[in-house]
Every structure is written in C-alpha cells, then in structure tokens.
Motif scaffolding. Structure first.
Motif, PDB file in Angstrom:
ATOM      1  N   SER A   1       4.642  11.233   2.242  1.00  0.00           N
ATOM      2  CA  SER A   1       4.342  10.028   1.464  1.00  0.00           C
ATOM      3  C   SER A   1       4.751   8.827   2.306  1.00  0.00           C
ATOM      4  N   VAL A   2       4.057   7.695   2.079  1.00  0.00           N
ATOM      5  CA  VAL A   2       4.310   6.512   2.902  1.00  0.00           C
ATOM      6  C   VAL A   2       4.040   5.256   2.071  1.00  0.00           C
ATOM      7  N   ALA A   3       4.806   4.188   2.342  1.00  0.00           N
ATOM      8  CA  ALA A   3       4.541   2.908   1.659  1.00  0.00           C
ATOM      9  C   ALA A   3       4.721   1.774   2.659  1.00  0.00           C
ATOM     10  N   TYR A   4       3.800   0.797   2.589  1.00  0.00           N
ATOM     11  CA  TYR A   4       3.884  -0.387   3.455  1.00  0.00           C
ATOM     12  C   TYR A   4       3.914  -1.626   2.574  1.00  0.00           C
TER      13      TYR A   4
ATOM     14  N   PHE B   1       6.612   8.178  -3.622  1.00  0.00           N
ATOM     15  CA  PHE B   1       7.190   6.860  -3.894  1.00  0.00           C
ATOM     16  C   PHE B   1       6.694   6.396  -5.260  1.00  0.00           C
ATOM     17  N   THR B   2       7.611   5.947  -6.119  1.00  0.00           N
ATOM     18  CA  THR B   2       7.205   5.506  -7.460  1.00  0.00           C
ATOM     19  C   THR B   2       6.853   4.018  -7.398  1.00  0.00           C
ATOM     20  N   PRO B   3       6.055   3.557  -8.370  1.00  0.00           N
ATOM     21  CA  PRO B   3       5.722   2.127  -8.392  1.00  0.00           C
ATOM     22  C   PRO B   3       6.989   1.257  -8.453  1.00  0.00           C
ATOM     23  N   TRP B   4       8.056   1.758  -9.132  1.00  0.00           N
ATOM     24  CA  TRP B   4       9.306   0.983  -9.183  1.00  0.00           C
ATOM     25  C   TRP B   4       9.871   0.786  -7.784  1.00  0.00           C
ATOM     26  N   GLN B   5       9.842   1.870  -7.018  1.00  0.00           N
ATOM     27  CA  GLN B   5      10.405   1.776  -5.665  1.00  0.00           C
ATOM     28  C   GLN B   5       9.613   0.790  -4.818  1.00  0.00           C
ATOM     29  N   VAL B   6       8.275   0.827  -5.008  1.00  0.00           N
ATOM     30  CA  VAL B   6       7.450  -0.103  -4.226  1.00  0.00           C
ATOM     31  C   VAL B   6       7.766  -1.541  -4.643  1.00  0.00           C
ATOM     32  N   LYS B   7       8.041  -1.713  -5.965  1.00  0.00           N
ATOM     33  CA  LYS B   7       8.427  -3.050  -6.437  1.00  0.00           C
ATOM     34  C   LYS B   7       9.715  -3.508  -5.769  1.00  0.00           C
ATOM     35  N   LEU B   8      10.676  -2.569  -5.693  1.00  0.00           N
ATOM     36  CA  LEU B   8      11.956  -2.914  -5.064  1.00  0.00           C
ATOM     37  C   LEU B   8      11.762  -3.276  -3.597  1.00  0.00           C
ATOM     38  N   LEU B   9      10.886  -2.509  -2.949  1.00  0.00           N
ATOM     39  CA  LEU B   9      10.636  -2.778  -1.532  1.00  0.00           C
ATOM     40  C   LEU B   9      10.007  -4.158  -1.354  1.00  0.00           C
ATOM     41  N   THR B  10       9.086  -4.508  -2.302  1.00  0.00           N
ATOM     42  CA  THR B  10       8.428  -5.817  -2.218  1.00  0.00           C
ATOM     43  C   THR B  10       9.473  -6.923  -2.345  1.00  0.00           C
ATOM     44  N   LEU B  11      10.402  -6.714  -3.287  1.00  0.00           N
ATOM     45  CA  LEU B  11      11.461  -7.696  -3.496  1.00  0.00           C
ATOM     46  C   LEU B  11      12.310  -7.825  -2.230  1.00  0.00           C
ATOM     47  N   LEU B  12      12.644  -6.684  -1.669  1.00  0.00           N
ATOM     48  CA  LEU B  12      13.466  -6.670  -0.453  1.00  0.00           C
ATOM     49  C   LEU B  12      12.728  -7.368   0.685  1.00  0.00           C
TER      50      LEU B  12
ATOM     51  N   VAL C   1       0.878  -1.176   0.000  1.00  0.00           N
ATOM     52  CA  VAL C   1       0.000   0.000   0.000  1.00  0.00           C
ATOM     53  C   VAL C   1       0.907   1.214   0.000  1.00  0.00           C
ATOM     54  N   PHE C   2       0.655   2.213  -0.891  1.00  0.00           N
ATOM     55  CA  PHE C   2       1.444   3.444  -0.774  1.00  0.00           C
ATOM     56  C   PHE C   2       0.601   4.659  -1.099  1.00  0.00           C
ATOM     57  N   VAL C   3       0.909   5.740  -0.395  1.00  0.00           N
ATOM     58  CA  VAL C   3       0.130   6.963  -0.567  1.00  0.00           C
ATOM     59  C   VAL C   3       1.100   8.118  -0.770  1.00  0.00           C
ATOM     60  N   ASN C   4       0.881   8.869  -1.872  1.00  0.00           N
ATOM     61  CA  ASN C   4       1.681  10.063  -2.116  1.00  0.00           C
ATOM     62  C   ASN C   4       0.711  11.233  -2.106  1.00  0.00           C
ATOM     63  N   GLY C   5       0.765  12.076  -1.149  1.00  0.00           N
ATOM     64  CA  GLY C   5      -0.230  13.146  -1.097  1.00  0.00           C
ATOM     65  C   GLY C   5       0.430  14.500  -1.175  1.00  0.00           C
TER      66      GLY C   5
ATOM     67  N   VAL D   1       8.159   2.518   4.799  1.00  0.00           N
ATOM     68  CA  VAL D   1       9.053   3.645   4.501  1.00  0.00           C
ATOM     69  C   VAL D   1       8.197   4.905   4.414  1.00  0.00           C
ATOM     70  N   ASP D   2       8.755   6.034   4.806  1.00  0.00           N
ATOM     71  CA  ASP D   2       7.986   7.265   4.640  1.00  0.00           C
ATOM     72  C   ASP D   2       8.907   8.462   4.468  1.00  0.00           C
ATOM     73  N   ASN D   3       8.336   9.510   3.922  1.00  0.00           N
ATOM     74  CA  ASN D   3       9.044  10.778   3.792  1.00  0.00           C
ATOM     75  C   ASN D   3       8.329  11.787   4.673  1.00  0.00           C
ATOM     76  N   ARG D   4       9.001  12.172   5.735  1.00  0.00           N
ATOM     77  CA  ARG D   4       8.367  13.117   6.659  1.00  0.00           C
ATOM     78  C   ARG D   4       8.780  14.536   6.311  1.00  0.00           C
TER      79      ARG D   4
END
Ligand code: ADP
Length: 658
Positions: free
Chosen positions: A256-259, A283-294, A238-242, A274-277
């Motif tokens: 922005s935050v991604a779980y 967060f781009t879909p690529w980054q979320v893909k990388l996180l999923t892999l990790l 799940v990720f939200v970029n607002g 991960v989040d950006n405070r």
C-alpha cells in the motif's frame, strides 16, 4: 422503524418450512406464507433443513413426526442464527417448557389462526432484526471508536511534531523529523519526502525514514508517469491499498502507498510519501488526513527554514563583504542601537568586537552624533584625532534604520591643502606685477595726451586688471581663512552691527536693481566669537549673490535671530534659484550653476569663502532653493556663551526642528 425495514425486506424474506408431512407443509406455504409475501424453502428432514437454513431468514418447524426441538441445537452449532418457531398439533405444557428451554423463539399449538401465525412470524423477525442491528451497531461503533482514538492519537502526534518542526531552522533536520512523524502517524513501514528536481520533471528523495540508502539515493519518479506525479499535478492526496504488490519502480514493490502533496508559496514542490512494503496494512482515509495535515505544517516549516537558510547565507555574504571593506560601515537601528559594524569602523572608533549597544556610547564625535539623529540622508566631514578626515554618508533604510558609510579623504584633503598653498603663492606672485600694470596705466595720461580710442583701450586694461586683482584677492582670502594662523585673532562680535556695515557696502547694487531689501534684526541677537572682518565678508558675499541672482524689483530679506545658544542668520531672495541636482556643489571652489554661467559674471569663489568663514567659526551653513522661486541661505554660529563650538544638544534641537 422496524416495520418499515420489514416491509422493505418482505420481498426478500425467506422462510424455511420444515415438516415431514408434505400436505400440511404445502398448505401452510400456499395458504398462509406465500399470500403474506414471503418466499419459502421447504425441507422434509432435519439434515436437509440444516443445509438450506443458511440462506433463510426464519425457520418454521413442525413437531412430530419430526423431533423439531432437537433440530435447534444443531442449527446453533452450525452458526445458523435465524428465528426458530415451533408448530405442533399436540401441544402440552411439558413440550412448551422443553421448547422454550432449548431456545425456540416462539411456540404455537393448533388450533391457531393464520393471522396468529403471521403475527408470531413477524414478531420473531422483528426481534431478530433488532438484535442483529444492535449487535452490528455496537461492533461498528466499537470499530469507529477505535479508528477515532487512533486518529486523535495521530492528531496529537502531528500537533506535537508541528511544534517541534516549527523550531527546526535547518532544512535537513526538519525533513528528517517530518518523515519520522509521517511513518508514525500512518503506521507505515517507510516514509520519505520527495522534491521536484530543477526542471520539475522528476521527484527525488530528499529525506527518508526506514529507506535503505542505495534505494533512497537512486529513487527517481517521473512526474508524468508515476502515482506520486498524480499528487503533484492534481494537488490532492493519492493512496492505493491493493491485495497484490504494486510496482513503484523497478525492484521497489509495495502493498500500500500514499502520496500527499507538499506546497510552498501556492506551488506544489514535492510529496510526502508513505508505503508498506512488508506489512499487509492498508492506509485509512483518517491516516491520509493526518498526513495531509502534517504535510501542511511541514510546508510552512520548510518555507521558514528555506527563508532562514537564505537569510543566513545573505548575512554571511554581507558580513564577508563588510569585513573585506576598508571603508568603515555602521548600521544603527531605529532605537539608536549599533547593530552592525565592520572591522574598519571598530578600529576607527575603538568599538569592542561584539558590541551591540547604543551607538552614541561608543562613538565620540559631535558630527557623527548628528548623523545619528537627523531625519534625512546627510553627509558630513569627520576629522578623527585631527589627523584623518572622512566623508560620512548616512542613508535611511526603511525597516533597518540608518546606514553610515565612511570614506577616508585624508589624502584628498592634503592634496587640497597643497593646491590652496600653491594657488596662494601663485596669487601672491601675480599681485605685484598686476599692481605695477595698474600703476603704470594710471601714469599713462600724465606722459602725454591720449586720444579717445586710446582712453577706451586703457579703460579696458584697467577693468581686466581689476577683475584679475579681485580674483587674486578672493584666492588669497580663501587661503588665509583656511589657514587660521594667517588670520587675525578672534574677538567678541556683534553680528547685527556687522550686518549693517556689510549692507552699507552693497546698497548701491540693491538700489540699481530697485530691489526691496528688508532687514529683520532681533533686538536680543547674541554676540558671537570670531573675526568681524571675515563675518562682514560672509554677509556681503551672501547679499551680493542675492542681489546678483534676483531680477530687478525682486525681494531680499535678511534676518538675524537666536535659537537656544545659536545665532541664526538668513539671507532670502526671490531670484532665479539653483537647480536641485547642483545644490550640493555650490560651496565648491569655482563651481557655478548651469543657470548662471552664460548670463552672470562671477568667479565661483564667493560661497567657498563663505563656507570657510562659517567653518572657521564652528558654524553651519545650508541652502534651500527652488529654481525660479528663490533661494535662502541659513548660517548658524555658536553664541559667545559657548564660544568654542556649537553645543551638540542645541545643534540637534535646531536641526530636528527644521
Ligand atoms: P559666483 O561668483 O558665481 O557668484 P559663488 O561662489 O558666490 O560664485 O556662488 C556659486 C554659485 O552658486 C553661483 O555661480 C550661482 O550659480 C549659485 N548661487 C549662489 N548664490 C545664489 C543665489 N542667491 N541665487 C541663485 N544662485 C546662487
């Protein structure tokens, strides 16, 4: 391709017609442009044209009375990038040169046909669209390339980290490693691993990167109500970029935050967050893909680390138990390596503290060597330095090897010896009065006439006294055999002759029950070294049992053969057999199996005597029996060549051949 695009776009294509001559302008619009499907916007003057051009796709500008050419630089400096076509009624070469130098897309001088004009419009539009597309595509490609490069770099990082974390066997190190890598690949301000608590209702931070300690220790997200919980319940990232700050919990806002879910054994157990405070970066879909892999790598590594921790705890526990155990314990793997030994075992066999080599190099005992090779669980009595006696129980554990647990029975052995001595002295004391009873009973008839009934009573007294005498004889025999000093000195013995003598004493019983007795004596059966009387007693006891526990007309077979340096004697019958669970006890003194107790007479001492004789001759005995089918006793004795004891090689060869 552009034709199609143009056709599709024609309805919405808008042409700006700039001409201060209203009639001419309207003619152009109504007779040429509108019938061709273009929408039009009209401007009389340059400043109006500038204001309207931003919404148009092409400009048709009449030279004179306006100075059309001077309008073009104004368009370009106002970032109006549309095709610019110049129309004129008084064209000249000089005007055309000026127009093209300024950058007009086309130049038409009257007279010209409507079709000619439309073709020029069309061509200018096509060129323009083509230019734009090329520009757009290369920008897009550039962006995508950039993204892809970042993704590949991220992928490299994930692969690098996954190699590193595969070696992390401590959970804490591993989690820390993963959060740092997560922050790097997703360019996040903060990263954390949150795991479900015991009742699976909340997520708690287990490790974090760049998260202040008080926040990390108090962060608790409800599975039911948080965004992180959604990743848990759906098993998907799940990720939200607002644009605005998002509230994760009181006083924790992010841009922005991604779980990404973490799963172990098919069950989601937490999230990689991960989040950006501070940084306003989505967060781009690529980054979320990388996180999923990790997260996938981390999940596997986490399972391994947990397993490792568990195994280490189990091993430490086991070590503690083994250290505290007074009984010697040895674990030997399938290749014969001693992989575990407790202090008691080390003291007993003098094994060095960290020894991790072949078991038979440090254990110097034939009985123990046997337990290292036999292929079924076995017990053996081990005597160390002729002082301490142990019962060693060997169990085969699949995947481990063999476990030998030893129990000190020195005290029991001593007790047993005392008991034997006591029984021997009591038996000795009973023997004389019994002999006297029998003697006097015999004299009774000489003292006067005896009637029939009195004779019957006398016979019963004789029978009972006789059986007590037999019992006492057995007991005395046993104590003599067990105490070697009391027995006769050993000599070389021809076992075949001993068997024949013994059989002569039981012929009567075999005949009475009409049993078939077969004797197979190998011509070259080896000589043994020992006491012929005791060996005869051994054979006699075994054959007496065979005939007693075999019904009439049954079959009894006696075999004598040699195997390497061993004499092998077998007594086989087709009798009632011995219940399986009772077989280990039949060599114990006075033990009688449950299937004979009520029907057959006996003292339960015969096999105890047999075993003692076998032991005195450094031999072995064992039984194989199937209830209702028959029983075979096998005795092996060292041949005279070795004289002293069964060589362990010959013994091992025989045992493994069985
Ligand atoms: P017993 O005087 O009872 O024969 P032993 O010591 O000779 O005592 O034997 C112990 C027990 O072993 C017997 O009581 C019987 O239950 C069992 N046993 C011994 N030999 C045989 C056999 N050939 N067939 C069946 N059971 C036997």
């Amino acid at each position: 391709m552009y034709d199609l695009k143009l056709k599709a776009l024609a309805v919405s294509l808008c042409i700006l017609v700039v001409d201060s001559d209203m009639d001419r302008r309207q003619r152009l619009v109504s007779r040429v442009l509108e019938p061709a499907g273009y929408c039009t916007v009209e401007a009389e003057r340059g400043n109006v044209a500038l204001a309207l051009a931003g919404d148009c796709d092409l400009a048709l500008v009449y030279h004179r009375p306006l100075d059309a050419i001077s309008l073009l630089p104004q368009f370009r400096s106002s970032q109006i990038d549309i095709p610019f076509l110049l129309l004129t009624d008084d064209g000249s070469e000089a005007l055309a040169v000026r127009a093209f130098r300024t950058g007009v897309d086309d130049y038409l001088s009257s007279p010209y046909e409507a079709d000619h004009l439309l073709a020029a419009i069309r061509a200018a539009l096509e060129r323009h669209i083509e230019r734009r597309l090329t520009r757009a595509t290369s920008t897009q490609l550039l962006n995508e390339n950039l993204e892809l490069t970042k993704y590949l770099q991220g992928l490299d990082r994930v692969i690098e980290v996954s190699k590193e974390i595969a070696g992390d066997l401590l959970v804490e190190d591993l989690l820390k490693h993963v959060t740092t890598a997560a922050a790097i690949v997703s360019e996040a301000d903060t990263a954390s691993i949150m795991l479900l608590d015991d009742d699976k209702r909340n997520l708690l931070v287990r490790a974090s990167h760049n998260l202040e300690m008080p926040v990390a220790s108090t962060m608790k997200l409800s599975v039911a109500e948080s965004l992180a919980g959604k990743a848990i319940s759906t098993g998907l990232p799940v990720f939200v970029n607002g644009e605005d700050d998002q509230k994760i919990k009181t006083s924790y806002f992010v841009k922005s935050v991604a779980y990404v879910p973490l799963a172990q054994g098919g069950e989601v157990t937490g999230v990689l967050a991960v989040d950006n405070r501070v940084t306003n970066r989505p967060f781009t879909p690529w980054q979320v893909k990388l996180l999923t892999l990790l997260a996938d790598f981390a999940s596997i590594a986490l399972s391994n680390a947990n397993l490792y921790t568990q195994t280490r705890q189990d091993r430490d526990q086991l070590n503690a138990v083994l250290r505290g155990t007074e009984d010697p314990v040895l674990v030997i793997d399938d290749s014969g390596r001693l992989i575990l030994h407790n202090p008691a075992a080390r003291t007993l066999f003098g094994i060095p503290d960290n020894y991790d080599g072949p078991a038979d190099h440090v254990i110097d005992d034939d009985e123990m060597h046997l337990l290292l090779v036999v292929q079924q669980p076995q017990r053996a009595e081990i005597v160390i330095d002729e002082e301490r006696a142990y019962i060693a129980q060997m169990a085969l554990v699949p995947g481990v090897g063999r476990v030998i647990v030893m129990h000190d029975i020195t005290a029991l052995k001593e007790l047993d010896r005392l008991k034997t001595d006591f029984v021997a002295s009591v038996s000795q004391d009973l023997r004389s009065p019994l002999t006297a009873i029998l003697g006097y009973v015999e004299l009774l008839s000489r003292a006067g006439s005896i009637n029939e009934q009195q004779q019957m009573f006398i016979d019963r007294i004789v029978m009972s006294a006789q059986s007590i005498t037999n019992l006492i004889t057995d007991l005395l025999d046993l104590s003599r055999i067990e105490n070697a000093n009391l027995d006769a000195a050993p000599e070389t013995v021809n076992l075949a002759a001993v068997i024949e003598y013994a059989l002569a004493t039981v012929e009567g019983q075999v005949r009475d029950k009409q049993q078939h007795l077969t004797v197979q004596l190998a011509a070259d059966a080896p000589l043994v070294y020992g006491n012929p009387q005791r060996l005869k007693q051994l054979v006699r006891n075994l054959v007496l049992n065979a005939t007693q526990y075999t019904p009439e007309c049954g079959v009894i077979t006696i075999r004598l053969s040699d195997h390497a340096d061993l004499a092998v004697l077998q007594v086989e019958d087709s009798g009632i057999g011995i219940p399986l669970d009772e077989q280990p006890h039949i060599f114990e003194k006075f033990y009688r199996a449950s299937n004979v107790r009520s029907e057959y007479e006996g003292s339960g001492l015969g096999l105890a005597i047999v075993r003692s004789i076998v032991e005195r001759h450094n031999g072995r005995i064992w039984v194989e029996s199937l209830p209702g089918r028959g029983t075979t006793f096998t005795v092996i004795l060292p041949a005279y060549v070795n004289a002293v004891s069964v060589s362990s090689t010959a013994w091992r060869a025989l045992v493994s051949a069985r």
